[in-house]
Design an enzyme around this catalytic site. Structure first.
Site, mmCIF file in Angstrom:
data_model
loop_
_atom_site.group_PDB
_atom_site.id
_atom_site.type_symbol
_atom_site.label_atom_id
_atom_site.label_comp_id
_atom_site.label_asym_id
_atom_site.label_seq_id
_atom_site.Cartn_x
_atom_site.Cartn_y
_atom_site.Cartn_z
ATOM 1 N N SER A 137 0.871 -1.179 0.000
ATOM 2 C CA SER A 137 0.000 0.000 0.000
ATOM 3 C C SER A 137 0.905 1.225 0.000
ATOM 4 C CB SER A 137 -0.857 0.008 1.274
ATOM 5 O OG SER A 137 -1.519 1.251 1.430
ATOM 6 N N TYR A 150 -2.073 -0.428 10.571
ATOM 7 C CA TYR A 150 -2.075 -0.747 9.132
ATOM 8 C C TYR A 150 -0.762 -0.272 8.497
ATOM 9 C CZ TYR A 150 -3.813 -0.991 4.275
ATOM 10 O OH TYR A 150 -3.977 -1.275 2.935
HETATM 11 P P1 NAP Z 1 -11.019 -6.414 -0.305
HETATM 12 O O1 NAP Z 1 -11.938 -6.425 -1.479
HETATM 13 O O2 NAP Z 1 -11.571 -6.297 1.066
HETATM 14 O O3 NAP Z 1 -10.110 -7.711 -0.421
HETATM 15 C C1 NAP Z 1 -9.407 -8.267 0.627
HETATM 16 C C2 NAP Z 1 -9.359 -9.749 0.369
HETATM 17 O O4 NAP Z 1 -8.521 -10.365 1.348
HETATM 18 C C3 NAP Z 1 -10.737 -10.379 0.478
HETATM 19 O O5 NAP Z 1 -10.990 -11.120 -0.707
HETATM 20 C C4 NAP Z 1 -10.648 -11.283 1.694
HETATM 21 O O6 NAP Z 1 -11.375 -12.482 1.484
HETATM 22 C C5 NAP Z 1 -9.145 -11.555 1.758
HETATM 23 N N1 NAP Z 1 -8.712 -11.874 3.127
HETATM 24 C C6 NAP Z 1 -8.791 -11.090 4.228
HETATM 25 N N2 NAP Z 1 -8.333 -11.736 5.297
HETATM 26 C C7 NAP Z 1 -7.945 -12.966 4.853
HETATM 27 C C8 NAP Z 1 -7.387 -14.105 5.485
HETATM 28 N N3 NAP Z 1 -7.133 -14.123 6.804
HETATM 29 N N4 NAP Z 1 -7.111 -15.190 4.727
HETATM 30 C C9 NAP Z 1 -7.377 -15.194 3.392
HETATM 31 N N5 NAP Z 1 -7.897 -14.146 2.743
HETATM 32 C C10 NAP Z 1 -8.191 -13.051 3.473
HETATM 33 O O7 NAP Z 1 -9.974 -5.236 -0.454
HETATM 34 P P2 NAP Z 1 -8.889 -4.846 -1.563
HETATM 35 O O8 NAP Z 1 -8.881 -3.391 -1.582
HETATM 36 O O9 NAP Z 1 -9.061 -5.606 -2.820
HETATM 37 O O10 NAP Z 1 -7.569 -5.319 -0.807
HETATM 38 C C11 NAP Z 1 -6.565 -6.138 -1.373
HETATM 39 C C12 NAP Z 1 -5.200 -5.694 -0.869
HETATM 40 O O11 NAP Z 1 -4.927 -4.381 -1.356
HETATM 41 C C13 NAP Z 1 -5.077 -5.626 0.646
HETATM 42 O O12 NAP Z 1 -3.840 -6.158 1.045
HETATM 43 C C14 NAP Z 1 -5.132 -4.131 0.922
HETATM 44 O O13 NAP Z 1 -4.468 -3.793 2.114
HETATM 45 C C15 NAP Z 1 -4.446 -3.588 -0.305
HETATM 46 N N6 NAP Z 1 -4.736 -2.174 -0.601
HETATM 47 C C16 NAP Z 1 -6.025 -1.757 -0.770
HETATM 48 C C17 NAP Z 1 -6.255 -0.415 -1.026
HETATM 49 C C18 NAP Z 1 -7.650 0.134 -1.225
HETATM 50 O O14 NAP Z 1 -7.824 1.362 -1.150
HETATM 51 N N7 NAP Z 1 -8.645 -0.684 -1.510
HETATM 52 C C19 NAP Z 1 -5.182 0.471 -1.120
HETATM 53 C C20 NAP Z 1 -3.889 -0.007 -0.944
HETATM 54 C C21 NAP Z 1 -3.677 -1.339 -0.692
HETATM 55 P P3 NAP Z 1 -12.193 -13.197 2.662
HETATM 56 O O15 NAP Z 1 -12.901 -12.143 3.423
HETATM 57 O O16 NAP Z 1 -13.092 -14.145 1.925
HETATM 58 O O17 NAP Z 1 -11.167 -13.932 3.475
#
Ligand code: NAP
Length: 252
Positions: A137, A150
């Site tokens: 991130s 975070y």
């Molecule tokens: P998201 O749609 O909430 O996706 C997160 C995914 O992680 C979900 O599919 C969830 O699936 C999975 N997950 C969470 N805990 C888990 C566990 N213990 N074991 C296995 N899977 C798990 O959010 P996203 O934005 O796509 O996030 C993906 C990545 O991008 C994250 O690392 C986040 O920190 C990073 N990121 C996001 C943003 C943003 O603004 N969206 C910005 C920078 C970085 P389940 O709930 O089914 O387990």
């Protein structure tokens, strides 16, 4: 783009960035194993896409990750791309960050990333090639208020990226982190709901405030992150190693 790899693991592939990444790799002919804790979300992504394969696994649980590797690799061969994407975000002022919240962030975002990647390292070494990509991130590159746990976990992911890249530099494996600003995913929807809840602003104002962090004044599309992962998987990116690639319109 010329992707020579056959089997990828994308954790958190049931939604958001992981879903876009899995679909993008699959469109290039890569078999993609996706995992998460919710089978319905995973099945929805895999439905109708014969190259995407859903497995329930919790990245914080070593035995669960081992089972995932065993099942997926028995079916489709060793992973030659691993995208450690699963993550979660929670906010609290530093003085009110509970040990529980702190440990949850570390467990999913940092330990989960480590557990995801560790079993791939030796087989990739043996194969003499591979791509390891962490979705960190912009919070892995700069500090921001109210998300200290975070931020600390994502800085840890960037550190892990650099250490692994240094250790594997003599191989044909590259290790990089992609560091987006705010991306349009379910995680962002929860962030906006939280801002609305805590500040009383309406959702539109909350979205505008979030978009302002990015000097381009916009929220990033998941496809932009997936395209960066794709590029890192190509032969043309073989010299890109140990980098934390910011995708945030010049925020850092
Ligand atoms: P998201 O749609 O909430 O996706 C997160 C995914 O992680 C979900 O599919 C969830 O699936 C999975 N997950 C969470 N805990 C888990 C566990 N213990 N074991 C296995 N899977 C798990 O959010 P996203 O934005 O796509 O996030 C993906 C990545 O991008 C994250 O690392 C986040 O920190 C990073 N990121 C996001 C943003 C943003 O603004 N969206 C910005 C920078 C970085 P389940 O709930 O089914 O387990």
């Amino acid at each position: 783009m010329g992707i020579a790899f056959k089997h990828a693991l994308v954790t958190g592939g049931g939604s958001g960035i992981g879903k876009a990444t899995a679909e993008t790799l699959a469109a290039q002919g890569v078999d993609v194993t996706i995992c998460g804790r919710r089978i319905d979300a995973l099945d929805t992504v895999a439905a109708g896409n014969p190259r995407i394969h859903a497995h329930v696994a919790d990245v914080t649980d070593e035995a669960s990750v081992a089972q995932l590797y065993d099942a997926a690799q028995a079916a489709r061969g060793p992973f030659d791309i691993v995208v450690a994407n699963a993550g979660m975000a929670a906010s609290a002022p530093a003085g009110r960050t509970t040990l529980d919240l702190w440990q949850q962030m570390m467990s999913v975002n940092l330990t989960g990333a480590f557990l995801t990647v560790r079993p791939a390292v030796d087989p990739m070494r043996k194969a003499g090639r591979g791509r390891i990509i962490f979705i960190a991130s912009i919070a892995g590159l700069k500090g921001s208020p109210y998300i200290s746990a975070y931020v600390a976990s994502k800085h840890g992911v960037v550190g892990l990226t650099r250490a692994l890249a240094a250790e594997l530099a003599q191989t044909e494996i590259t290790v990089n982190a992609v560091c987006p600003g705010y991306v349009e995913t379910p995680m962002l929807e929860r962030t906006i709901a939280n801002i609305v809840d805590k500040t009383g602003r309406d959702a539109e104002a909350a979205r505008a405030a979030v978009a302002k962090d990015n000097p381009q004044g916009r929220i990033i599309a998941p496809q932009e992150v997936a395209d960066t992962v794709m590029w890192l998987c190509g032969e043309g990116a073989r010299s890109v190693n140990g980098q934390a690639i910011a995708l945030s319109g010049g925020e850092v």
